[in-house]
Scaffold this active site. Structure first.
Site: not given
Length: 391
Positions: A282, A366, A368
């Protein structure tokens, strides 16, 4: 008894609804997120600092809130805008309902407005500065506040949301069966490269994570891959980081404009020069690009959602990803030693880069998730492989 609330945009558009959060006035950039679930993770993502989040899915709050799903210890979002809040949340993990959760954290929020109309307006005009007001209503005061907000371009927020002190992290992802978080190295990926000679024990990789607004699930995914993570403030001098002798350095997500973050860009330049394995997500992706000599740009509406298709240019695979960013790397400015690895299939914007002369790479979305799919999760394994190859 419900309290009135209004949302006023800088162009003079007014939306009237009712308050589902704290009373008061809040200003920021109004954006929209298309995720159907994961509203708690969205609200606790530090990348939303100084932004008001419009959730396009009509019913928000169905499953309540639980402390285990927070992505940060504090709410940085400037406000919440929704169509409807169910009266009674229903989920076996729920601890508290949306209105009580927002009120306890002092978040101004509005419901009962036409979020489809608002989303179309933002899509056509781009992200708008706005003001949320709940309780005592004064439209002119709210409009003045919205127009005074300077906008996110040129705003360094990484140093604002970052931790103030260094700390260690060894907690893995949540295991619902045991209702607890997994420990260090739970996935047992790549640790054999760090087995101490003759001891028979596997040692964790030492990773220093620069906190520009890091989400907790990022730290958990590093930990469960055998990474002993030390989290440092955004403005930590690179000499202090190198003194810790890390196997790798992680550059976290975060809010605001990457270009004013000179302290971070200078630190990353030194990491590149020292050939330290480096992985950015990011804002960290944008900072790596800037350190390599590229430029970034402000997007019209940004990417905020959990269903964004991205193509891996190395293998051709298309992945569904979670996204949350209002700035992007300008591919036309990438130097010769930086290759493009991922690209958005929505608008063709850059989603990933890798340096050809240093063990450094990054991804705009992202991996995650939290919320969203984990199609890009193997990028964490790639980071581990880089560290193992250097050991």
């Amino acid at each position: 008894m419900t309290q009135p609330a209004i949302l006023v945009l800088e162009d003079g558009t007014v939306f009237e609804g009712e308050s589902v959060g704290a009373n008061g006035l809040s200003v920021g950039e109004v954006v929209f997120n298309t995720a159907m679930t994961g509203y708690q993770e969205v609200l606790t993502d530090p990348s939303y600092a100084r932004q008001m989040v419009t959730l396009t899915y009509p019913h928000i709050g169905n499953t309540g809130f639980t402390d285990q799903d927070d992505e940060a210890r504090k709410i940085w979002a400037a406000g919440l805008i929704v169509r409807d809040v169910p009266r009674r949340p229903s989920n076996w993990r729920s601890q508290v309902a949306l209105p009580e959760w927002l009120q306890a954290r002092g978040v101004v929020a509005i419901s009962g407005i036409d979020t489809r109309k608002l989303t179309r307006l933002l899509r056509q005009k781009g992200a708008q500065n706005g003001a949320l007001m709940a309780g005592d209503i004064d439209v002119e005061k709210a409009l003045e506040a919205a127009r005074k907000f300077p906008g996110l371009k040129g705003m360094d927020l990484a140093k604002v949301v970052s931790t103030e002190s260094t700390y260690n992290w060894k907690e893995g992802s949540l295991d619902l069966n045991s209702d607890s978080f997994l420990g260090l190295g739970a996935l047992n990926i790549g640790k054999s490269a760090h087995a101490s000679a003759g001891s028979g024990e596997e040692l964790a990789f030492k990773v220093v994570a620069y906190d520009y607004g890091v989400k907790l699930n990022i730290l958990r995914m590093l930990a469960e891959r055998g990474c002993d993570v030390t989290v440092v403030p955004a403005r930590t001098p690179v000499a202090e980081v190198l003194a810790l002798q890390p196997d790798g350095v992680f550059l976290s997500n975060g809010p605001g404009d990457p270009e004013p973050c000179d302290y971070a860009i200078d630190a990353i330049k030194e990491l590149i020069a020292q050939k330290v394995p480096t992985f950015g997500i990011c804002l960290g992706h944008q900072l790596l690009a800037l350190a390599a000599g590229a430029k970034t740009l402000k997007m019209t509406t940004g990417h905020h959602g959990a269903n964004h298709p991205v193509q891996d240019l190395d293998g051709g695979r298309v992945m569904i990803t979670s996204q949350n960013h209002g700035f992007a790397v300008d591919e036309s400015t990438l130097p010769a030693n930086v290759r493009v690895t991922h690209r958005s299939l929505f608008d063709g914007t850059n989603q990933g880069i890798a340096l050809t002369d240093a063990p450094a790479f990054s991804f705009q979305g992202h991996p995650e998730a939290s919320p969203g799919p984990r199609d890009v999760g193997p990028l964490f394994d790639r980071f581990v492989d880089l560290m193992a190859a250097r050991a």
